[in-house]
Structures are given as C-alpha cells and as structure tokens.
Design a protein around this motif. Structure first.
Motif, PDB file in Angstrom:
ATOM      1  N   ILE A  35       0.851  -1.207   0.000  1.00  0.00           N
ATOM      2  CA  ILE A  35       0.000   0.000   0.000  1.00  0.00           C
ATOM      3  C   ILE A  35       0.883   1.252   0.000  1.00  0.00           C
ATOM      4  O   ILE A  35       0.660   2.189  -0.775  1.00  0.00           O
ATOM      5  CB  ILE A  35      -0.941  -0.016   1.227  1.00  0.00           C
ATOM      6  CG1 ILE A  35      -1.905  -1.210   1.140  1.00  0.00           C
ATOM      7  CG2 ILE A  35      -1.713   1.297   1.322  1.00  0.00           C
ATOM      8  CD1 ILE A  35      -2.678  -1.474   2.418  1.00  0.00           C
ATOM      9  N   ASN A  39       1.425   4.489  -2.853  1.00  0.00           N
ATOM     10  CA  ASN A  39       0.968   5.802  -2.392  1.00  0.00           C
ATOM     11  C   ASN A  39       1.377   6.917  -3.342  1.00  0.00           C
ATOM     12  O   ASN A  39       0.722   7.936  -3.467  1.00  0.00           O
ATOM     13  CB  ASN A  39       1.568   6.057  -0.998  1.00  0.00           C
ATOM     14  CG  ASN A  39       1.030   7.322  -0.380  1.00  0.00           C
ATOM     15  OD1 ASN A  39      -0.124   7.653  -0.595  1.00  0.00           O
ATOM     16  ND2 ASN A  39       1.874   8.041   0.367  1.00  0.00           N
ATOM     17  N   ILE A  72      -8.943  -2.039  -1.778  1.00  0.00           N
ATOM     18  CA  ILE A  72      -7.830  -1.121  -1.463  1.00  0.00           C
ATOM     19  C   ILE A  72      -7.046  -0.773  -2.731  1.00  0.00           C
ATOM     20  O   ILE A  72      -6.540   0.326  -2.925  1.00  0.00           O
ATOM     21  CB  ILE A  72      -6.876  -1.767  -0.433  1.00  0.00           C
ATOM     22  CG1 ILE A  72      -7.633  -2.183   0.839  1.00  0.00           C
ATOM     23  CG2 ILE A  72      -5.717  -0.846  -0.104  1.00  0.00           C
ATOM     24  CD1 ILE A  72      -8.253  -1.036   1.608  1.00  0.00           C
ATOM     25  N   VAL A  73      -6.940  -1.790  -3.617  1.00  0.00           N
ATOM     26  CA  VAL A  73      -6.137  -1.640  -4.843  1.00  0.00           C
ATOM     27  C   VAL A  73      -7.024  -1.876  -6.060  1.00  0.00           C
ATOM     28  O   VAL A  73      -7.933  -2.716  -6.020  1.00  0.00           O
ATOM     29  CB  VAL A  73      -4.965  -2.663  -4.836  1.00  0.00           C
ATOM     30  CG1 VAL A  73      -4.353  -2.847  -6.224  1.00  0.00           C
ATOM     31  CG2 VAL A  73      -3.904  -2.219  -3.834  1.00  0.00           C
ATOM     32  N   GLU A  88      -3.156   0.471  -8.759  1.00  0.00           N
ATOM     33  CA  GLU A  88      -3.187   1.775  -8.087  1.00  0.00           C
ATOM     34  C   GLU A  88      -4.085   1.688  -6.872  1.00  0.00           C
ATOM     35  O   GLU A  88      -4.916   0.782  -6.755  1.00  0.00           O
ATOM     36  CB  GLU A  88      -3.688   2.853  -9.047  1.00  0.00           C
ATOM     37  CG  GLU A  88      -5.125   2.608  -9.550  1.00  0.00           C
ATOM     38  CD  GLU A  88      -5.522   3.575 -10.645  1.00  0.00           C
ATOM     39  OE1 GLU A  88      -5.885   3.107 -11.735  1.00  0.00           O
ATOM     40  OE2 GLU A  88      -5.430   4.789 -10.391  1.00  0.00           O
ATOM     41  N   LEU A  89      -3.924   2.641  -5.958  1.00  0.00           N
ATOM     42  CA  LEU A  89      -4.770   2.668  -4.768  1.00  0.00           C
ATOM     43  C   LEU A  89      -6.138   3.246  -5.126  1.00  0.00           C
ATOM     44  O   LEU A  89      -6.243   4.179  -5.923  1.00  0.00           O
ATOM     45  CB  LEU A  89      -4.131   3.543  -3.669  1.00  0.00           C
ATOM     46  CG  LEU A  89      -2.868   3.007  -2.989  1.00  0.00           C
ATOM     47  CD1 LEU A  89      -2.398   3.971  -1.912  1.00  0.00           C
ATOM     48  CD2 LEU A  89      -3.101   1.620  -2.386  1.00  0.00           C
ATOM     49  N   GLY A  93      -8.105   3.059  -0.251  1.00  0.00           N
ATOM     50  CA  GLY A  93      -6.692   2.757   0.024  1.00  0.00           C
ATOM     51  C   GLY A  93      -5.921   4.002   0.408  1.00  0.00           C
ATOM     52  O   GLY A  93      -5.154   3.998   1.374  1.00  0.00           O
ATOM     53  N   TYR A  94      -6.158   5.093  -0.347  1.00  0.00           N
ATOM     54  CA  TYR A  94      -5.439   6.342  -0.046  1.00  0.00           C
ATOM     55  C   TYR A  94      -5.761   6.837   1.363  1.00  0.00           C
ATOM     56  O   TYR A  94      -4.930   7.416   2.050  1.00  0.00           O
ATOM     57  CB  TYR A  94      -5.774   7.434  -1.071  1.00  0.00           C
ATOM     58  CG  TYR A  94      -4.846   7.429  -2.261  1.00  0.00           C
ATOM     59  CD1 TYR A  94      -5.318   7.113  -3.531  1.00  0.00           C
ATOM     60  CD2 TYR A  94      -3.491   7.721  -2.116  1.00  0.00           C
ATOM     61  CE1 TYR A  94      -4.467   7.086  -4.626  1.00  0.00           C
ATOM     62  CE2 TYR A  94      -2.619   7.687  -3.195  1.00  0.00           C
ATOM     63  CZ  TYR A  94      -3.115   7.368  -4.444  1.00  0.00           C
ATOM     64  OH  TYR A  94      -2.258   7.315  -5.519  1.00  0.00           O
TER      65      TYR A  94
END
Lengths: 112, 112
Positions: A35, A39, A72-73, A88-89, A93-94
């Motif tokens: 993760i 970022n 999350i991804v 990507e997040l 997730g971010y």
C-alpha cells in the motif's frame, strides 16, 4: 470507541470491530508495504517486485489479489500487446495514509 | 513516510520500520482488545478475563506478558494477602488511542 459501543460481537466468525477490519487489511509483513509503495502513484507488477526488498512474485500476487478483493487496490489491464497491467490505490486505500502517519509518529517516538 | 526515508532494511531479521513495530504491538486477535480494555483505568486479571469475550486465561497471560515486555502495560503487585495484582497502560500504551480512533474512523467509513 469500539469498546464503549460494544460492537465486539463476532459475526460469522469475524469480529465486527472496525479496528479488526483495518488490521485484516494492513496486517502481515507485506500488505502495508505494498500500500505504501502505491501511495505515490500506479505501478506495474515488475516495478512493485523491484522496490519491495525480499518479496517473491507469488507473495506479491497474493497480496495484490487480497488488496484488490478488499477494495484497497485497483487493477487496470490495458488492451495492448504485450499486455500492460497497472495497480493503483483506490480512495479507500489512499485514506489509510493518515493511519500510517499516526503509526509512523508513534513508532518513531516510542520504538526507535 | 517510512518508504521515502528508506528505513526498510531488516535489522536482526526485524524490519526497522516504525509501522511494523506498531503492528507487532497491536496485531493479532487480542492485543489491541486488551489495550482498549485498559484504556479506562487499571484492571485485575479476573476483570480483564471477564470483559474480553472468549479469551482464555492462558492467552490473556501471554498477551499481558508481551504487552508488559513492550512497555505498553505496567503490572503492579500489591504487598497484601491474598496477592492483589493490577494491570494498567503506560504513557506509551495510552498514546495508541489516537491510532485506534483513526482505525475506528476508517473502519466505520469503509468497512461497515
């Protein structure tokens, strides 16, 4: 807080406690590192493999699948030959970043 | 952030990453629950056993020993007969609360 609101009842063998849900996402040796690596923007599998010291392709595949399943991804497959896949997040997730910063602050203060 | 500062080198087989240090403290099924239970003041072993649904005396003993070793929990033995022992959070332990609140916020927003 989780305790006061007594939402600790195990549901379908899983704690309904939000803190436990977070630990399921970021826990383990590699999840939070994957993760953190995403970022600063989307990455290809090979890029992730390269910048995560010591992770195997099998473990990275497993982590990405789990994080994708947890929302999350996000995995994007581009319709080109040869195949081009990026990870990507998601917004979900971010939003873990504030958590990682608090963990970093606590860890820096008390564990280093 | 952990990644930018590249303090990911494993030291004596352990990541030096502060986030990993935090996960070692709060990870697992019971650690964070024991910490949350002590958040509102010291408790005796029996009280903890009672308010943590499903934990065994053996597991609680193990958790308390580990948290004590990590400096999260302080054990006080009172010089009376019968023996009177209480467990309480240290300052280091109390400072995990902001982390649990962030985890709770994220978990409430995204997982419930």
């Amino acid at each position: 807080m989780c305790v006061e609101k007594e939402i600790f009842e195990p549901v379908r063998g899983k704690d309904k406690c939000p803190i436990n849900s977070v630990l399921e996402v970021i826990g383990g040796k590699w999840n939070y590192k994957v993760i953190l690596r995403l970022n600063d923007g989307s990455k290809r599998f090979g890029e992730l493999l390269e910048c995560l010291n010591g992770i195997s392709a099998k473990t990275l595949t497993y982590c990405l699948k789990k994080l994708e399943k947890k929302g999350i991804v996000k995995k994007t497959i581009y319709p080109v030959v040869p195949a081009h896949v990026e990870y990507e997040l998601t917004k979900k997730g971010y939003e873990l970043q504030i958590l990682f910063e608090e963990m970093q602050n606590w860890g820096d203060k008390w564990e280093n």
